[in-house]
Structure formats: structure tokens, C-alpha cells
Design a protein around this motif. Structure first.
Motif, PDB file in Angstrom:
ATOM      1  N   VAL A 123       0.793  99.850 -29.138  1.00  0.00           N
ATOM      2  CA  VAL A 123       0.209 101.183 -28.979  1.00  0.00           C
ATOM      3  C   VAL A 123      -1.265 101.067 -28.573  1.00  0.00           C
ATOM      4  O   VAL A 123      -1.739 101.754 -27.668  1.00  0.00           O
ATOM      5  CB  VAL A 123       0.344 101.996 -30.287  1.00  0.00           C
ATOM      6  CG1 VAL A 123      -0.491 103.277 -30.221  1.00  0.00           C
ATOM      7  CG2 VAL A 123       1.805 102.334 -30.535  1.00  0.00           C
ATOM      8  N   LEU A 124      -1.989 100.187 -29.234  1.00  0.00           N
ATOM      9  CA  LEU A 124      -3.410  99.998 -28.923  1.00  0.00           C
ATOM     10  C   LEU A 124      -3.608  99.439 -27.524  1.00  0.00           C
ATOM     11  O   LEU A 124      -4.493  99.892 -26.780  1.00  0.00           O
ATOM     12  CB  LEU A 124      -4.031  99.066 -29.969  1.00  0.00           C
ATOM     13  CG  LEU A 124      -5.549  98.838 -29.886  1.00  0.00           C
ATOM     14  CD1 LEU A 124      -6.288 100.167 -30.057  1.00  0.00           C
ATOM     15  CD2 LEU A 124      -5.993  97.841 -30.942  1.00  0.00           C
ATOM     16  N   ALA A 125      -2.776  98.468 -27.141  1.00  0.00           N
ATOM     17  CA  ALA A 125      -2.913  97.873 -25.809  1.00  0.00           C
ATOM     18  C   ALA A 125      -2.560  98.856 -24.708  1.00  0.00           C
ATOM     19  O   ALA A 125      -3.202  98.867 -23.642  1.00  0.00           O
ATOM     20  CB  ALA A 125      -2.026  96.629 -25.707  1.00  0.00           C
ATOM     21  N   ASN A 213       4.184  98.747 -22.507  1.00  0.00           N
ATOM     22  CA  ASN A 213       4.703  99.304 -21.250  1.00  0.00           C
ATOM     23  C   ASN A 213       5.142 100.753 -21.418  1.00  0.00           C
ATOM     24  O   ASN A 213       4.926 101.588 -20.527  1.00  0.00           O
ATOM     25  CB  ASN A 213       5.867  98.446 -20.753  1.00  0.00           C
ATOM     26  CG  ASN A 213       5.423  97.062 -20.322  1.00  0.00           C
ATOM     27  OD1 ASN A 213       4.259  96.846 -20.002  1.00  0.00           O
ATOM     28  ND2 ASN A 213       6.347  96.107 -20.314  1.00  0.00           N
ATOM     29  N   MET A 214       5.768 101.071 -22.550  1.00  0.00           N
ATOM     30  CA  MET A 214       6.181 102.453 -22.788  1.00  0.00           C
ATOM     31  C   MET A 214       4.977 103.377 -22.967  1.00  0.00           C
ATOM     32  O   MET A 214       4.984 104.521 -22.507  1.00  0.00           O
ATOM     33  CB  MET A 214       7.082 102.530 -24.022  1.00  0.00           C
ATOM     34  CG  MET A 214       8.491 102.008 -23.803  1.00  0.00           C
ATOM     35  SD  MET A 214       9.351 102.826 -22.444  1.00  0.00           S
ATOM     36  CE  MET A 214       9.281 104.534 -22.978  1.00  0.00           C
ATOM     37  N   MET A 215       3.936 102.896 -23.623  1.00  0.00           N
ATOM     38  CA  MET A 215       2.733 103.705 -23.797  1.00  0.00           C
ATOM     39  C   MET A 215       2.070 103.999 -22.450  1.00  0.00           C
ATOM     40  O   MET A 215       1.589 105.113 -22.213  1.00  0.00           O
ATOM     41  CB  MET A 215       1.749 102.993 -24.722  1.00  0.00           C
ATOM     42  CG  MET A 215       2.100 103.066 -26.188  1.00  0.00           C
ATOM     43  SD  MET A 215       1.989 104.743 -26.871  1.00  0.00           S
ATOM     44  CE  MET A 215       0.232 105.048 -26.756  1.00  0.00           C
ATOM     45  N   VAL A 216       2.052 103.012 -21.563  1.00  0.00           N
ATOM     46  CA  VAL A 216       1.480 103.228 -20.228  1.00  0.00           C
ATOM     47  C   VAL A 216       2.274 104.287 -19.472  1.00  0.00           C
ATOM     48  O   VAL A 216       1.712 105.163 -18.801  1.00  0.00           O
ATOM     49  CB  VAL A 216       1.449 101.895 -19.445  1.00  0.00           C
ATOM     50  CG1 VAL A 216       1.075 102.138 -17.983  1.00  0.00           C
ATOM     51  CG2 VAL A 216       0.463 100.926 -20.079  1.00  0.00           C
ATOM     52  N   ALA A 220       1.021 108.781 -18.706  1.00  0.00           N
ATOM     53  CA  ALA A 220       0.914 109.447 -17.413  1.00  0.00           C
ATOM     54  C   ALA A 220       1.710 110.749 -17.353  1.00  0.00           C
ATOM     55  O   ALA A 220       1.706 111.417 -16.304  1.00  0.00           O
ATOM     56  CB  ALA A 220       1.379 108.501 -16.306  1.00  0.00           C
ATOM     57  N   GLU A 221       2.384 111.135 -18.429  1.00  0.00           N
ATOM     58  CA  GLU A 221       3.194 112.351 -18.429  1.00  0.00           C
ATOM     59  C   GLU A 221       2.308 113.594 -18.483  1.00  0.00           C
ATOM     60  O   GLU A 221       1.167 113.568 -18.948  1.00  0.00           O
ATOM     61  CB  GLU A 221       4.151 112.341 -19.625  1.00  0.00           C
ATOM     62  CG  GLU A 221       5.187 111.232 -19.594  1.00  0.00           C
ATOM     63  CD  GLU A 221       6.231 111.439 -18.512  1.00  0.00           C
ATOM     64  OE1 GLU A 221       6.390 112.594 -18.062  1.00  0.00           O
ATOM     65  OE2 GLU A 221       6.878 110.456 -18.122  1.00  0.00           O
ATOM     66  N   ASP A 222       2.878 114.716 -18.016  1.00  0.00           N
ATOM     67  CA  ASP A 222       2.112 115.964 -17.941  1.00  0.00           C
ATOM     68  C   ASP A 222       1.731 116.491 -19.320  1.00  0.00           C
ATOM     69  O   ASP A 222       0.645 117.056 -19.493  1.00  0.00           O
ATOM     70  CB  ASP A 222       2.922 117.028 -17.188  1.00  0.00           C
ATOM     71  CG  ASP A 222       3.099 116.677 -15.718  1.00  0.00           C
ATOM     72  OD1 ASP A 222       2.280 115.888 -15.200  1.00  0.00           O
ATOM     73  OD2 ASP A 222       4.054 117.185 -15.091  1.00  0.00           O
ATOM     74  N   TYR A 223       2.593 116.333 -20.320  1.00  0.00           N
ATOM     75  CA  TYR A 223       2.282 116.895 -21.631  1.00  0.00           C
ATOM     76  C   TYR A 223       1.107 116.171 -22.292  1.00  0.00           C
ATOM     77  O   TYR A 223       0.412 116.744 -23.124  1.00  0.00           O
ATOM     78  CB  TYR A 223       3.512 116.892 -22.542  1.00  0.00           C
ATOM     79  CG  TYR A 223       4.100 115.548 -22.849  1.00  0.00           C
ATOM     80  CD1 TYR A 223       3.614 114.771 -23.893  1.00  0.00           C
ATOM     81  CD2 TYR A 223       5.169 115.061 -22.106  1.00  0.00           C
ATOM     82  CE1 TYR A 223       4.169 113.543 -24.188  1.00  0.00           C
ATOM     83  CE2 TYR A 223       5.724 113.830 -22.395  1.00  0.00           C
ATOM     84  CZ  TYR A 223       5.236 113.071 -23.424  1.00  0.00           C
ATOM     85  OH  TYR A 223       5.787 111.857 -23.713  1.00  0.00           O
ATOM     86  N   SER A 240       0.565 111.324 -32.234  1.00  0.00           N
ATOM     87  CA  SER A 240       1.553 112.394 -32.373  1.00  0.00           C
ATOM     88  C   SER A 240       2.281 112.701 -31.074  1.00  0.00           C
ATOM     89  O   SER A 240       3.417 113.178 -31.100  1.00  0.00           O
ATOM     90  CB  SER A 240       0.878 113.661 -32.900  1.00  0.00           C
ATOM     91  OG  SER A 240       0.298 113.420 -34.167  1.00  0.00           O
ATOM     92  N   TYR A 241       1.633 112.467 -29.938  1.00  0.00           N
ATOM     93  CA  TYR A 241       2.241 112.803 -28.653  1.00  0.00           C
ATOM     94  C   TYR A 241       2.739 111.552 -27.912  1.00  0.00           C
ATOM     95  O   TYR A 241       3.929 111.447 -27.585  1.00  0.00           O
ATOM     96  CB  TYR A 241       1.229 113.558 -27.775  1.00  0.00           C
ATOM     97  CG  TYR A 241       0.989 114.974 -28.208  1.00  0.00           C
ATOM     98  CD1 TYR A 241       1.581 116.044 -27.550  1.00  0.00           C
ATOM     99  CD2 TYR A 241       0.166 115.262 -29.290  1.00  0.00           C
ATOM    100  CE1 TYR A 241       1.360 117.352 -27.950  1.00  0.00           C
ATOM    101  CE2 TYR A 241      -0.067 116.570 -29.704  1.00  0.00           C
ATOM    102  CZ  TYR A 241       0.537 117.613 -29.030  1.00  0.00           C
ATOM    103  OH  TYR A 241       0.323 118.902 -29.439  1.00  0.00           O
ATOM    104  N   ALA A 242       1.834 110.615 -27.667  1.00  0.00           N
ATOM    105  CA  ALA A 242       2.212 109.457 -26.854  1.00  0.00           C
ATOM    106  C   ALA A 242       3.061 108.459 -27.638  1.00  0.00           C
ATOM    107  O   ALA A 242       4.168 108.106 -27.229  1.00  0.00           O
ATOM    108  CB  ALA A 242       0.957 108.780 -26.312  1.00  0.00           C
TER     109      ALA A 242
END
Length: 326
Positions: A123-125, A213-216, A220-223, A240-242
Motif C-alpha cells: 500500500v505504501l509503495a 500494482n493494484m494500488m497503482v 488512477a480511478e475516477d472515484y 478507505s478508498y484506494a
């Protein structure tokens, strides 16, 4: 509830199919385990005793395969896993009960710790690209591709040996009797350090890479952009979101890793001669111990199915779209 009942029905059918394969596969292995047992007793068994062993172990050649299959299910529903060939006359359930705590203590703890550390660092990376954690990715990518047992061999060659603090094999010092005292527990912890570090280093790297990779992707998502535009705190947007949405694929992977705790580190336990369920499975296959193999496969199968069911429940809690589809 409809979604949950449908998933439970699927898992019940899968359990039946897996247990059926569990019955047939050991019997397809060439060899006769009773003859191996006779060889151990060096001809001290009479003909009547030999015939009784075939009946006792559930591989009586006079019974059809269907009759053996029906007896297998009857014993299974009564909680009777049979007698072990290699530990005769000990019941299979007793042999597994002796080895299971070692695997749960070693692999269970390391799997949970590696998931928590790897997910947190991922998550941090992924959220703070270019930080020092992100710079560790080449090393973690390399370590994630290295098999457990190879790291174990390297650890034994470099850290174990005469006079070393780290033992190279076993679960505790010879001569000790397993008991909940400080001497035995200290010895058990010392013997588990190298196997645990081997599993932790190799598995944690994969969690870091996949979560990063999932955090990256999620960032980039709109929300996420909308959350920033609303002026929400950075920490809340990240967690809470990403992170909540990026965590979903890792939940499925973690559930599978929990299911394979009992047999997934077979080679590590062989390398370190660790008295866990994986090493026990290796011995059972070598001795063609049908009941013990079936008992271990049963534990592995149920563990995987329960872990996947827990993952489905976690999806219900974390992903509203799943509840809507249900």
C-alpha cells in the motif's frame, strides 16, 4: 443469502468430488503397502494375520472397488480415518493431530505475518511511488520468484552448523519431551527461526508486488480523483478508498494461502526435517500409506474449501457489488 447458499452448495459438491479423488488416487499408485509392512516384521506374520491386515486397512482384494468406496464414506462420516501403515497400529487421526500443530504454528503464523507486512508495504509503495519502499521492488521481485526450499538450503549453508545458534533440522532438541515449559518452547522457537524466515522472505515479496500494482491501478480511478476533489484527508483516501478496493484480489490469494498452510511448504519441512504435516505427507507417499495420505489430503481439501468460503464472506463485506449481485 441466495448468493451465500449458492456458494455453500458449490463447495459441498467440490468437497464430494475432491474426497472421491482422494479415495481413488492412492489406489492407483503401484505397490502393495501390506507387503511393505510384512517386510518390516520380517516374516513374523501368519497368513491369517496378513489377510486380516488387508481387511483392516480397507484394501481387501476380495471386495469390489465400489464396496471399498462405500466403506470409505461410511468410516469418513463416523470420523474414522483408519489406521496408519507407517505408524501401525496408531490411528491416522492421532498421527495427524501430532503433526498438525507444528505446521499451524510455523506456516500459519508466517503466512499471516507475511500477508500483513507485505500488504502494508505494498500500500505504501503504490500510494507513494518513488519512495524508499518503491525502491525495494527489484529485490522483492527476485525473492518472490525464489522457491522456499532453495532459500532454506542457502540458510542452512550460511547460518546453520556446529556451534551455530540456528539448528539445521528437527523441531526441538533431541532428548526433550514436548511439554508447555520454557525449555521446550525455547528449543522449538529456536528450531523454527530458519524455516519461518525462509517462508516469510519468499512469500512477503509477492504480497508487496501484487498490492503495489493494484494500488497503482486503483489510484488512477475516477472515484479517487473525486475523493481528492472533495478535500478528504490523504490518509482516508489511501486507506478507505484506494486500499480497500485494491485489497480484494489479495483477499482471494490470502484465502488460498491459508488453505495450503497444511501442505504448501512440503519441501521446506523436508529440507529442515521439520515434524509438520508436509513432512508427514512425504513419508506417507514414500511408504504408500493410503489411510494417512487420505487423511492428510482430507485436511488439505477442507482447509482450502473453508478458506475460500471465508474469502467469499470477506468479499461480501468489502465489495457492495457482490451483495447486489447476490
Amino acid at each position: 443469502m441466495t448468493y451465500l447458499l449458492r456458494r455453500i452448495g458449490f463447495y459441498l459438491f467440490t468437497a464430494w468430488a475432491a474426497l472421491t479423488l482422494n479415495f481413488f488416487i492412492p489406489r492407483l499408485i503401484p505397490g502393495d503397502p501390506v507387503k511393505s509392512l510384512i517386510a518390516r516384521y520380517q516374516g513374523q506374520l501368519s497368513t491369517d494375520a496378513i489377510n486380516s491386515l488387508y481387511v483392516l486397512f480397507g484394501i481387501d482384494t476380495h471386495d469390489s472397488l465400489w464396496d471399498q468406496y462405500v466403506d470409505y464414506w461410511r468410516q469418513l462420516l463416523h470420523g474414522d480415518l483408519g489406521l496408519s501403515f507407517t505408524a501401525f497400529p496408531a490411528p491416522v487421526s492421532e498421527v495427524i493431530a501430532d503433526a498438525l500443530p507444528w505446521t499451524l504454528a510455523l506456516v500459519g503464523v508466517t503466512t499471516l505475518v507475511s500477508f500483513l507486512l507485505g500488504t502494508g508495504l505494498g500500500v505504501l509503495a503504490g500510494w507513494r511511488r518513488g519512495s524508499w519502499v518503491d525502491g525495494l521492488l527489484p529485490a522483492t521481485t527476485f525473492l518472490s520468484s525464489v522457491p522456499y526450499f532453495w532459500l532454506g538450503l542457502v540458510a542452512i549453508a550460511l547460518l546453520a552448523g556446529p556451534g551455530s545458534f540456528f539448528p539445521s533440522s528437527g523441531g526441538y532438541d533431541p532428548g526433550l519431551v514436548p511439554a508447555p515449559d520454557s525449555i521446550f518452547l525455547g528449543s522449538a522457537v529456536r528450531h523454527s527461526v530458519l524455516p519461518a524466515a525462509t517462508i516469510l522472505i519468499s512469500s512477503m515479496s509477492g504480497w508487496i508486488l501484487s498490492m503495489r500494482n493494484m494500488m497503482v491501478t486503483v489510484a488512477a480511478e475516477d472515484y479517487i480523483t473525486v475523493a481528492h476533489a472533495k478535500g478528504l484527508p490523504e490518509r482516508r483516501v489511501a486507506l478507505s478508498y484506494a486500499a480497500r478496493n485494491a485489497l480484494l484480489p489479495n483477499i482471494a490469494g490470502f484465502a488460498l494461502s491459508l488453505g495450503f498452510i497444511v501442505g504448501g511448504t512440503l519441501l521446506v519441512e523436508i529440507v529442515f526435517s521439520y515434524p509438520g504435516l508436509g513432512f508427514l505427507l512425504f513419508r506417507a507417499v514414500s511408504a504408500k500409506d493410503y489411510p494417512l495420505m487420505q487423511g492428510i489430503f482430507l485436511v488439505i481439501t477442507l482447509s482450502v474449501l473453508v478458506a475460500n468460503l471465508v474469502a467469499d464472506l470477506a468479499y461480501l463485506a468489502l465489495d457492495p457489488r457482490t451483495r447486489k449481485e447476490g
